[in-house]
Design a protein around this motif. Structure first.
Motif, PDB file in Angstrom:
ATOM      1  N   MET A   1      50.549  43.491  86.752  1.00 10.98           N
ATOM      2  CA  MET A   1      52.005  43.402  86.867  1.00 10.98           C
ATOM      3  C   MET A   1      52.678  43.871  85.580  1.00 10.98           C
ATOM      4  O   MET A   1      53.493  44.780  85.587  1.00 10.98           O
ATOM      5  N   GLY A   2      52.297  43.249  84.465  1.00 11.12           N
ATOM      6  CA  GLY A   2      52.962  43.454  83.183  1.00 11.12           C
ATOM      7  C   GLY A   2      53.110  42.077  82.561  1.00 11.12           C
ATOM      8  O   GLY A   2      52.410  41.139  82.969  1.00 11.12           O
ATOM      9  N   PRO A   3      53.998  41.893  81.578  1.00 12.45           N
ATOM     10  CA  PRO A   3      54.140  40.570  80.959  1.00 12.45           C
ATOM     11  C   PRO A   3      54.558  39.527  81.987  1.00 12.45           C
ATOM     12  O   PRO A   3      55.291  39.839  82.923  1.00 12.45           O
ATOM     13  N   GLY A   4      54.063  38.285  81.804  1.00 12.70           N
ATOM     14  CA  GLY A   4      54.536  37.203  82.665  1.00 12.70           C
ATOM     15  C   GLY A   4      53.509  36.680  83.650  1.00 12.70           C
ATOM     16  O   GLY A   4      53.824  35.864  84.507  1.00 12.70           O
ATOM     17  N   VAL A   5      52.254  37.115  83.540  1.00 17.36           N
ATOM     18  CA  VAL A   5      51.201  36.585  84.406  1.00 17.36           C
ATOM     19  C   VAL A   5      50.926  35.123  84.015  1.00 17.36           C
ATOM     20  O   VAL A   5      50.696  34.271  84.864  1.00 17.36           O
ATOM     21  N   ALA A   6      50.988  34.857  82.702  1.00 17.03           N
ATOM     22  CA  ALA A   6      50.756  33.504  82.192  1.00 17.03           C
ATOM     23  C   ALA A   6      51.481  33.343  80.862  1.00 17.03           C
ATOM     24  O   ALA A   6      51.754  34.331  80.183  1.00 17.03           O
ATOM     25  N   ALA A   7      51.773  32.097  80.505  1.00 17.28           N
ATOM     26  CA  ALA A   7      52.414  31.826  79.213  1.00 17.28           C
ATOM     27  C   ALA A   7      52.262  30.351  78.884  1.00 17.28           C
ATOM     28  O   ALA A   7      51.946  29.547  79.764  1.00 17.28           O
ATOM     29  N   ASP A   8      52.480  29.997  77.605  1.00 15.14           N
ATOM     30  CA  ASP A   8      52.312  28.584  77.250  1.00 15.14           C
ATOM     31  C   ASP A   8      53.645  27.832  77.235  1.00 15.14           C
ATOM     32  O   ASP A   8      54.708  28.411  77.015  1.00 15.14           O
ATOM     33  N   CYS A   9      53.557  26.541  77.499  1.00 17.05           N
ATOM     34  CA  CYS A   9      54.746  25.687  77.508  1.00 17.05           C
ATOM     35  C   CYS A   9      54.922  25.106  76.101  1.00 17.05           C
ATOM     36  O   CYS A   9      54.210  25.491  75.183  1.00 17.05           O
ATOM     37  N   SER A  10      55.817  24.138  75.950  1.00 17.68           N
ATOM     38  CA  SER A  10      56.084  23.627  74.601  1.00 17.68           C
ATOM     39  C   SER A  10      54.931  22.797  74.032  1.00 17.68           C
ATOM     40  O   SER A  10      54.938  22.442  72.859  1.00 17.68           O
ATOM     41  N   TYR A  11      53.922  22.477  74.851  1.00 19.86           N
ATOM     42  CA  TYR A  11      52.755  21.752  74.331  1.00 19.86           C
ATOM     43  C   TYR A  11      51.707  22.696  73.739  1.00 19.86           C
ATOM     44  O   TYR A  11      50.790  22.262  73.052  1.00 19.86           O
ATOM     45  N   HIS A  12      51.808  23.986  74.072  1.00 12.74           N
ATOM     46  CA  HIS A  12      50.912  25.018  73.535  1.00 12.74           C
ATOM     47  C   HIS A  12      49.439  24.667  73.719  1.00 12.74           C
ATOM     48  O   HIS A  12      48.633  24.833  72.814  1.00 12.74           O
TER      49      HIS A  12
END
Ligand code: DLL
Length: 418
Positions: free
Chosen positions: A225-236
Motif C-alpha cells: 500500500m505505502g505508509p500506514g500498514v502499521a504504527a505505534d501508539c503512545s505506549y510504543h
C-alpha cells in the motif's frame, strides 16, 4: 476479526484467481481452487508472492482490474533499474487514507492540527500517502515535500505547525536546523510520524527529547500500500497492524514455515481488500516478531515489533532503497572500471552518506590527476543516475579491494542503529 478476515480472504482469492493470470497459474500448478479457501485458517495453503514476481510482471501484469479502474500509480526503486510498479483504485486510495488517518489519530493528531508532510512527493508513496491520510482526518495539510529545510522551519514557526511526517533521519536534521536558528522554543510541534527507514528506540527518544514532542513509528511498503500498514501508539510497545486490511504472518525465511508468537522472522502480508493490486502472502523481507496480546492502550489489533532489518541486501539510504547490484550494473556500463567496488554507508550529523570505492581498470589507471578527476565525476554521475542519490566516489588501484571466496562484501554500513 477472524470472521471478517475470512470473508475478505475468500473474496480476495476469488478476485485474483479470476483476474490475474499469474495467480491462476500458480494456484493451478499446486492444484488449488478458490473453493479450497474457506476461511483465514486456510491461508497457509496459498502460494507466496515476492518482489521478483512483481518485476517479472512489470509493469501492470499483476493488476487485477482494468486500467480504467486504476486512478493512481506509484513505484519503488529496484535492482535492475526497473522499478516495481503499484496501482490503486479509488477505493484502494480511500482505504489507504483511512489507514493513515488511524495512525495520525493514534499519534494524537486531530482535525484542528496543522501537519507538514515532509516525505518526498512523487512516485514514492510517502508524500501522497501521508497527505491523503491527513486530509481524510480533516487536519490542515502543508505539503512541504523534502529539500528546503530552512523554509520548512520558517513555515513551521509562522503557521504554528504542530505535527510533521518525515523520515526519522530528516527529522533529526530538522531538529539541528531549529537548534541552530534558536527556534526550538518558538515552535508548537507536538507529534511526528516517522518511518520509511529503519530507526531505533534510542533515536526515537532522542527526537522526542530534542523537540519536546511524541514521535511515532509508521511502517509500510509500496507493494502492500505505502505508509500506514502499521504504527505505534503512545505506549510504543510495538506497531499496531491494521489486521482488517492486512493479514500478517511471521515466517522463517529459510523454511517458509510460520514461527511462534514473539519469535523473530520475516513478515509476510496478504492484502484483504486491495482491488488493483491484491497480493497473497507477500514476502516483505522485513524482520520482526508478532504479539497478539491486548495493548495497554486498549487496542486489540496484533502488534509487530520494531524492525530488526531485512533478510535481503537492500539498503535504505536517506529513505531511498539502494541495492548493491544497482551500483554494480552502473559500473559495468562505464567500461573504465572493474565491477569491484565497496559501498561505505555512514551517518554524519544525522545525515546518511554513501561513499563508493571503485577499482579502475589497469590500463586506465594513470597518474594524470585531471584524467582521474574526470573519471571520478563520470562514475559519480552514472551511479547517481542509477540510484537517485548523490554519492562520493573514490578511485582505488586495481586489485586493492578485498576478494572473497564466498559472498563478496559489498557494503560497510557504519551507521550505528543501537
Ligand atoms: O517506505 C513506505 C513508507 C513511507 C513507510 C513513509 C513509512 C513512511 P518503500 O519505499 O516501498 O515504502 O519501502 C518499504 O522500507 O519494506 C522496510 O524495509 C522499510 N521501512 C518502511 N517503514 C519502516 C519503518 C515506504 N517504520 C521498505 N521501520 C520496507 C523500518 C521501514 N523500516
Amino acid at each position: 476479526m477472524s470472521a471478517l478476515q475470512s470473508a475478505r480472504l475468500v473474496k480476495t482469492v476469488n478476485h485474483v484467481y479470476h483476474n490475474v493470470e499469474f495467480y491462476r497459474n500458480k494456484m493451478q500448478k499446486i492444484g488449488l481452487e478458490p473453493g479450497d479457501i474457506k476461511g483465514i485458517e486456510d491461508i497457509t495453503k496459498l502460494p507466496y508472492t515476492t518482489k521478483d514476481d512483481l518485476r517479472d510482471n512489470y509493469p501492470f501484469g499483476l493488476f487485477a482490474v482494468p486500467q480504467s479502474e486504476v486512478v493512481r500509480i506509484h513505484a519503488s526503486s529496484g535492482t535492475t533499474g526497473k522499478a516495481t510498479i503499484v496501482g490503486y483504485t479509488r477505493r484502494d486510495i480511500e482505504i489507504w487514507s483511512e489507514c493513515v488517518a488511524r495512525v495520525l489519530t493514534m499519534a494524537g493528531i486531530h482535525k484542528n492540527d496543522i501537519i507538514q508532510i515532509a516525505y518526498g512527493y512523487g512516485l514514492f508513496t510517502g508524500g501522497l500517502g501521508a497527505h491523503y491520510g491527513a486530509e481524510n482526518l480533516g487536519a490542515t495539510v502543508v505539503p512541504m515535500s523534502t529539500g528546503n529545510t530552512k523554509k520548512l522551519v520558517t513555515m513551521m514557526e509562522d503557521f504554528g505547525v504542530n505535527a510533521i511526517a518525515c523520515t526519522p533521519s530528516y527529522l533529526l536534521h530538522i531538529a539541528e536546523t531549529l537548534e541552530e536558528m534558536n527556534k526550538i522554543d518558538k515552535i508548537q510541534l507536538k507529534a511526528a510520524i516517522c518511518g520509511a527507514e529503519p530507526w531505533t528506540e534510542n533515536m526515537r527518544k532522542e527526537i522526542e527529547e530534542r523537540l519536546h514532542i511524541s514521535a511515532h513509528d509508521i511502517y509500510g511498503l509500496s507493494e502492500i500500500m505505502g505508509p500506514g500498514v502499521a504504527a505505534d501508539c503512545s505506549y510504543h510497545k510495538g506497531l499496531h497492524i491494521w489486521e482488517d486490511y492486512f493479514m500478517p504472518e511471521i515466517i522463517s525465511p529459510e523454511t517458509l514455515q510460520p514461527v511462534a508468537e514473539g519469535e523473530l522472522g520475516e513478515l509476510a502480508i496478504t492484502t484483504l481488500t486491495k482491488e488493483a493490486l491484491p497480493l497473497l502472502r507477500y514476502r516483505t523481507k522485513d524482520l520482526t516478531s508478532i504479539s497478539y496480546e491486548k495493548c495497554e492502550c486498549g487496542r486489540t489489533s496484533a502488534r509487530i515489533s520494531r524492525f530488526k532489518g531485512r533478510s535481503d541486501d537492500m539498503l535504505i539510504i536517506r529513505g531511498v532503497n539502494v541495492f548493491p547490484s544497482q551500483i554494480e550494473s552502473a559500473l559495468l556500463e562505464i567500461g573504465e572500471t572493474t565491477p569491484h567496488y565497496l559501498m561505505i554507508v555512514d551517518r554524519v550529523n544525522n545525515h546518511d552518506t554513501l561513499e563508493v570505492l571503485v577499482e579502475v581498470e589497469e590500463r586506465f589507471f594513470s597518474d594524470e590527476i585531471k584524467q582521474l578527476e574526470g573519471l571520478t565525476k563520470k562514475i559519480a554521475h552514472v551511479i547517481q543516475q542509477a540510484i537517485g542519490l548523490a554519492v562520493k566516489v573514490k578511485l582505488v588501484e586495481p586489485r586493492t579491494l578485498e576478494r572473497s571466496e564466498g559472498k563478496a562484501k559489498r557494503v560497510i554500513d557504519k551507521r550505528q542503529l543501537i
